[in-house]
Design an enzyme around this catalytic site. Structure first.
Site, short mmCIF file in Angstrom:
data_model
loop_
_atom_site.label_atom_id
_atom_site.label_comp_id
_atom_site.label_asym_id
_atom_site.label_seq_id
_atom_site.Cartn_x
_atom_site.Cartn_y
_atom_site.Cartn_z
N GLU A 230 0.93 -7.42 -8.97
CA GLU A 230 1.74 -7.63 -10.19
C GLU A 230 2.84 -6.57 -10.29
O GLU A 230 3.96 -6.86 -10.71
CB GLU A 230 0.82 -7.58 -11.42
CG GLU A 230 -0.09 -8.81 -11.49
CD GLU A 230 -1.10 -8.73 -12.62
OE1 GLU A 230 -1.93 -7.80 -12.60
OE2 GLU A 230 -1.04 -9.57 -13.52
N GLY B 149 -3.36 -5.87 -10.18
CA GLY B 149 -2.25 -5.11 -10.76
C GLY B 149 -1.28 -4.57 -9.71
O GLY B 149 -0.12 -4.32 -10.02
N1 COA Z 1 -10.28 -0.02 -9.14
C1 COA Z 1 -11.03 1.10 -9.00
N2 COA Z 1 -11.39 1.61 -7.83
C2 COA Z 1 -10.98 0.96 -6.72
C3 COA Z 1 -10.22 -0.21 -6.77
C4 COA Z 1 -9.87 -0.70 -8.06
N3 COA Z 1 -9.11 -1.78 -8.22
N4 COA Z 1 -9.98 -0.64 -5.52
C5 COA Z 1 -10.56 0.25 -4.71
N5 COA Z 1 -11.19 1.20 -5.43
C6 COA Z 1 -11.96 2.36 -4.93
C7 COA Z 1 -13.34 1.94 -4.47
O1 COA Z 1 -14.23 1.85 -5.58
C8 COA Z 1 -13.67 3.09 -3.54
O2 COA Z 1 -14.01 4.22 -4.33
P1 COA Z 1 -15.31 5.11 -3.95
O3 COA Z 1 -15.02 5.60 -2.56
O4 COA Z 1 -15.30 6.19 -4.98
O5 COA Z 1 -16.47 4.19 -4.01
C9 COA Z 1 -12.33 3.40 -2.89
O6 COA Z 1 -11.33 2.88 -3.77
C10 COA Z 1 -12.16 2.76 -1.53
O7 COA Z 1 -12.36 1.37 -1.65
P2 COA Z 1 -13.41 0.53 -0.77
O8 COA Z 1 -13.79 -0.68 -1.54
O9 COA Z 1 -14.49 1.42 -0.28
O10 COA Z 1 -12.48 0.15 0.46
P3 COA Z 1 -12.65 -1.12 1.42
O11 COA Z 1 -11.71 -0.90 2.55
O12 COA Z 1 -14.08 -1.37 1.74
O13 COA Z 1 -12.14 -2.38 0.57
C11 COA Z 1 -10.65 -3.55 -0.95
C12 COA Z 1 -10.79 -2.47 0.15
C13 COA Z 1 -9.21 -3.48 -1.44
C14 COA Z 1 -10.93 -4.93 -0.36
C15 COA Z 1 -11.64 -3.25 -2.09
O14 COA Z 1 -11.50 -1.88 -2.48
C16 COA Z 1 -11.46 -4.09 -3.32
O15 COA Z 1 -11.85 -5.26 -3.33
N6 COA Z 1 -10.90 -3.51 -4.41
C17 COA Z 1 -10.74 -4.16 -5.67
C18 COA Z 1 -9.62 -5.17 -5.61
C19 COA Z 1 -9.49 -5.90 -6.93
O16 COA Z 1 -10.34 -6.68 -7.32
N7 COA Z 1 -8.37 -5.63 -7.63
C20 COA Z 1 -8.08 -6.29 -8.86
C21 COA Z 1 -8.49 -5.48 -10.00
S1 COA Z 1 -8.11 -6.31 -11.50
#
Ligand code: COA
Length: 260
Positions: free
Chosen positions: A115, A112
């Site tokens: 997007e 998103g």
């Molecule tokens: N929705 C909800 N929470 C999210 C999020 C999302 N799309 N992306 C990140 N967060 C949250 C994580 O759950 C984490 O929360 P917490 O500390 O309460 O556990 C916080 O943001 C930090 O993210 P984290 O994953 O620990 O950071 P990272 O540096 O290790 O990784 C990313 C960064 C972007 C690679 C990873 O967060 C990720 O893959 N996010 C989802 C991306 C995704 O699939 N987006 C499409 C959704 S349709």
């Protein structure tokens, strides 16, 4: 209205909307979608705002996607509603806004988040930005317009590959693909976008809104973009901005557009 998840600032005819959920990498929950709609609507109605810059809070993310925790147990019907409401309130709304919107992508722009950036009129990213549509890795597809806007911007084959592999690309590849217009250092991202915004703000807001409408018409089913351009071109001649723009040129002075 006071916002919980975004910050709206305004200076020198430029509004800045910052998505502010840094602990969640600015993930878009439903409340943020509603607040974004409100802020974009306010900025668009404000005669003093000529350009909007949209960015994310913190140094790590523009927006890391829709908030996965919110939709993890949705039914098919709820999923459809999430997509339709989001598109109406923000994604289509921003794309069709008469006020230009620049996405300043300061880090992860995933799902998103990408997007949302693609719904903006154009994009600038800092050199740490990573972009992708990873939805199929979660068992869904992009639902905020990604299957439509990504191929429009980078071509069908590249969009197919990026969506199917769910992989991220860096800012330089995004630049090569035409997904973004410029790459900057992290420090220079907002100043660079502000410079572009100042250039835009010198021009007629009424003509810019008509140009956005005409360009978007090329991508609307059943609409002939050339016809829309003819209409909008004709309308321009009846506007005060046109009178001012042409008079200023002939009088060798800077135009002072009455505007929107
Ligand atoms: N929705 C909800 N929470 C999210 C999020 C999302 N799309 N992306 C990140 N967060 C949250 C994580 O759950 C984490 O929360 P917490 O500390 O309460 O556990 C916080 O943001 C930090 O993210 P984290 O994953 O620990 O950071 P990272 O540096 O290790 O990784 C990313 C960064 C972007 C690679 C990873 O967060 C990720 O893959 N996010 C989802 C991306 C995704 O699939 N987006 C499409 C959704 S349709």
């Amino acid at each position: 209205m006071s916002y919980k998840n975004i910050i709206l600032d305004k200076s020198n005819e430029i509004a800045r909307i910052t998505i502010h959920r840094p602990n969640k990498l600015n993930a878009l929950n439903i409340e943020t979608i509603q607040e974004l709609h409100h802020a974009f609507d306010i900025a668009d109605r404000d005669k003093g705002i000529k350009v909007v810059i949209l960015t994310g809070s913190g140094e790590k993310a523009f927006v890391a996607g829709a908030d996965i925790s919110e939709f993890a147990d949705f039914t098919a019907e709820e999923g459809k509603e999430l997509s339709a409401n989001g598109q109406k309130l923000v994604f289509d709304f921003v794309e069709n806004l008469g006020t230009p919107v620049i996405a300043a992508m300061n880090g992860f722009a995933l799902g998103g988040g990408l997007e949302l950036a693609m719904a903006c009129h154009f994009r600038v990213a800092s050199d740490n930005a990573k972009m992708g549509l990873p939805e199929v890795s979660l068992g869904v597809i992009p639902g905020y317009g990604g299957t439509q806007r990504l191929p429009q911007l980078i071509g069908k084959g590249r969009a197919m590959e990026l969506i199917m592999t769910a992989r991220m690309i860096d800012a330089n590849d995004a630049l090569k693909f035409g997904l973004i217009n410029h790459v900057t250092t992290q420090d220079n991202l907002l100043p660079f976008c502000e410079k572009l915004a100042v250039q835009i703000a010198r021009n007629s807001p009424v003509a810019i809104a008509a140009a956005i409408k005409s360009i978007n018409a090329n991508f609307k089913n059943g609409v002939n973009g050339f016809d829309v351009e003819v209409e909008e071109f004709g309308h321009s001649f009846a506007t005060d901005d046109f009178k001012e723009g042409t008079s200023a040129f002939l009088e060798k002075r800077k135009a002072n557009f009455p505007g929107k």
